[in-house]
Scaffold this motif. Structure first.
Motif, PDB file in Angstrom:
ATOM      1  N   LEU A  70      -7.690  -0.238  -0.003  1.00  6.94           N
ATOM      2  CA  LEU A  70      -6.754   0.361   0.959  1.00  6.94           C
ATOM      3  C   LEU A  70      -5.777   1.290   0.217  1.00  6.94           C
ATOM      4  O   LEU A  70      -5.428   2.365   0.715  1.00  6.94           O
TER       5      LEU A  70
ATOM      6  N   LEU B  61      -4.188   1.927   8.537  1.00 12.74           N
ATOM      7  CA  LEU B  61      -5.144   1.578   7.471  1.00 12.74           C
ATOM      8  C   LEU B  61      -5.180   0.071   7.260  1.00 12.74           C
ATOM      9  O   LEU B  61      -6.244  -0.537   7.081  1.00 12.74           O
ATOM     10  N   VAL B  62      -3.995  -0.528   7.263  1.00  8.91           N
ATOM     11  CA  VAL B  62      -3.913  -1.980   7.084  1.00  8.91           C
ATOM     12  C   VAL B  62      -4.531  -2.689   8.295  1.00  8.91           C
ATOM     13  O   VAL B  62      -5.210  -3.712   8.150  1.00  8.91           O
TER      14      VAL B  62
ATOM     15  N   THR C 295      -7.175  -5.045  -0.988  1.00  6.77           N
ATOM     16  CA  THR C 295      -5.930  -4.261  -0.954  1.00  6.77           C
ATOM     17  C   THR C 295      -6.090  -3.043  -1.861  1.00  6.77           C
ATOM     18  O   THR C 295      -5.613  -1.955  -1.556  1.00  6.77           O
TER      19      THR C 295
ATOM     20  N   ILE D 177     -11.434   7.603   4.045  1.00  7.50           N
ATOM     21  CA  ILE D 177     -11.978   6.278   4.396  1.00  7.50           C
ATOM     22  C   ILE D 177     -13.434   6.154   3.949  1.00  7.50           C
ATOM     23  O   ILE D 177     -13.858   5.104   3.460  1.00  7.50           O
TER      24      ILE D 177
ATOM     25  N   VAL E 156       0.844  -1.201   0.000  1.00  5.26           N
ATOM     26  CA  VAL E 156       0.000   0.000   0.000  1.00  5.26           C
ATOM     27  C   VAL E 156       0.880   1.253   0.000  1.00  5.26           C
ATOM     28  O   VAL E 156       0.608   2.221  -0.724  1.00  5.26           O
TER      29      VAL E 156
ATOM     30  N   ILE F   3     -13.466   3.370   1.295  1.00  7.27           N
ATOM     31  CA  ILE F   3     -13.753   2.097   1.963  1.00  7.27           C
ATOM     32  C   ILE F   3     -15.244   1.951   2.293  1.00  7.27           C
ATOM     33  O   ILE F   3     -15.901   1.022   1.819  1.00  7.27           O
TER      34      ILE F   3
ATOM     35  N   GLY G 240      -8.112  -2.589   7.689  1.00 10.76           N
ATOM     36  CA  GLY G 240      -8.451  -3.619   6.704  1.00 10.76           C
ATOM     37  C   GLY G 240      -8.615  -4.971   7.385  1.00 10.76           C
ATOM     38  O   GLY G 240      -9.596  -5.685   7.162  1.00 10.76           O
TER      39      GLY G 240
END
Ligand code: ADP
Length: 263
Positions: free
Chosen positions: A220, A196-197, A217, A237, A182, A241, A200
């Motif tokens: 992200l 962020l990961v 991924t 986000i 990322v 997302i 996820g």
């Protein structure tokens, strides 16, 4: 694990030993099936490997209207003349290139009929319309992908088809690898990518929610790209997302609760 990157080699972070398997499959003329959720790196893997092997890649994004003729070719009218135009699969066979059928289960049933003689010892592509039978050269390779998560009874790869392919199961990368991917793809510093990961991972662990699949991924990377360009974390986000993942207001609220545990 290694990061491969030169100007002509698309960046791919290996997560297991998939590169060596691909190379052997290619050397031995064996077809390969990549299984896994959307946006987890299957396409990038094939692009990377094709470039690494110096092969032309013919990618076909399969959809429910895609027929055998779309892959093989058809007669077209050009300037009053009828001429035969090869489809991407035929071009790949003639050239000894790599043909990648992305989301192969989506395609119409007649595609399977074409793939069978090409994926067994015959290695033959039958072109009914022209009467040709092409024997694929050694260097030709067929790669297909499918997403087991989307499968329903009507759209399932039949055992008679799947058992013609070597298969690799893909999943979302481990956190350390995903942070590297990322950060690399978005330009956002690793320290800001790490939460962020984590987000996820937390979303992927949610169960019993009305989510068809965990966050990819790819999403992200989108969120990180927005953040790297100066957008606030929450707006990034939301746009990259929450909104892409679901249309349900209550599921969105639940996702925002997860975000609040991390940010
Ligand atoms: P899929 O074909 O599985 O739907 P992609 O290969 O298009 O997914 O991956 C989506 C994006 O995620 C890619 O464009 C790339 O930026 C990134 N990506 C995912 N996994 C990797 C990886 N292992 N190495 C490099 N990039 C990756």
């Amino acid at each position: 694990m290694g990061i491969q990157d030169t100007p002509r080699l698309p960046f791919y972070q290996e997560t297991g030993r998939e590169c060596a398997l691909f190379e052997t499959a290619h050397a031995k003329g064996l077809p390969l099936l990549l299984k896994g959720p959307t946006g987890c790196g299957k396409t990038r893997f094939v692009e990377h490997m094709a470039a690494r092997l110096g092969k032309t890649l013919h990618t076909v994004a399969c959809h429910d209207d895609l027929s055998a003729a779309d892959l093989i070719g058809r007669y077209l009218l050009k300037g009053g003349e009828t001429i035969w135009v090869d489809g991407p699969l035929t071009r790949a066979v003639r050239e000894g290139g790599i043909c990648y059928l992305d989301e192969v289960v989506e395609a119409r049933k007649d595609v399977t009929v074409v793939l069978h003689p090409l994926t067994d010892t015959r290695r033959t592509l039958v072109i009914d319309r022209t009467g040709e039978e092409l024997v694929a050269p050694r260097e030709f390779m067929l790669v297909a992908s499918y997403n087991p998560g989307y499968q329903n009874v009507l759209k399932r790869l039949k055992p008679s088809t799947r058992q013609r392919f070597l298969s690799i199961g893909f999943d979302f990368p481990q956190p350390e690898a995903e942070i590297a991917i990322v950060a690399r793809e978005s330009g956002l510093e690793a320290g800001r990518v790490a939460p962020l990961v984590r987000l996820g991972g937390a979303i992927r662990r949610l169960s019993g929610m009305d989510l068809e699949e965990g966050v990819s991924t790819r999403l992200l990377i989108y969120a990180a790209t927005l953040m790297a360009s100066g957008m606030g974390v929450m707006q990034a986000i939301e746009a990259a997302i929450i909104e892409p993942m679901t249309d349900e207001a209550d599921v969105q609220r639940a996702l925002r609760d997860v975000v609040a545990t991390i940010y």
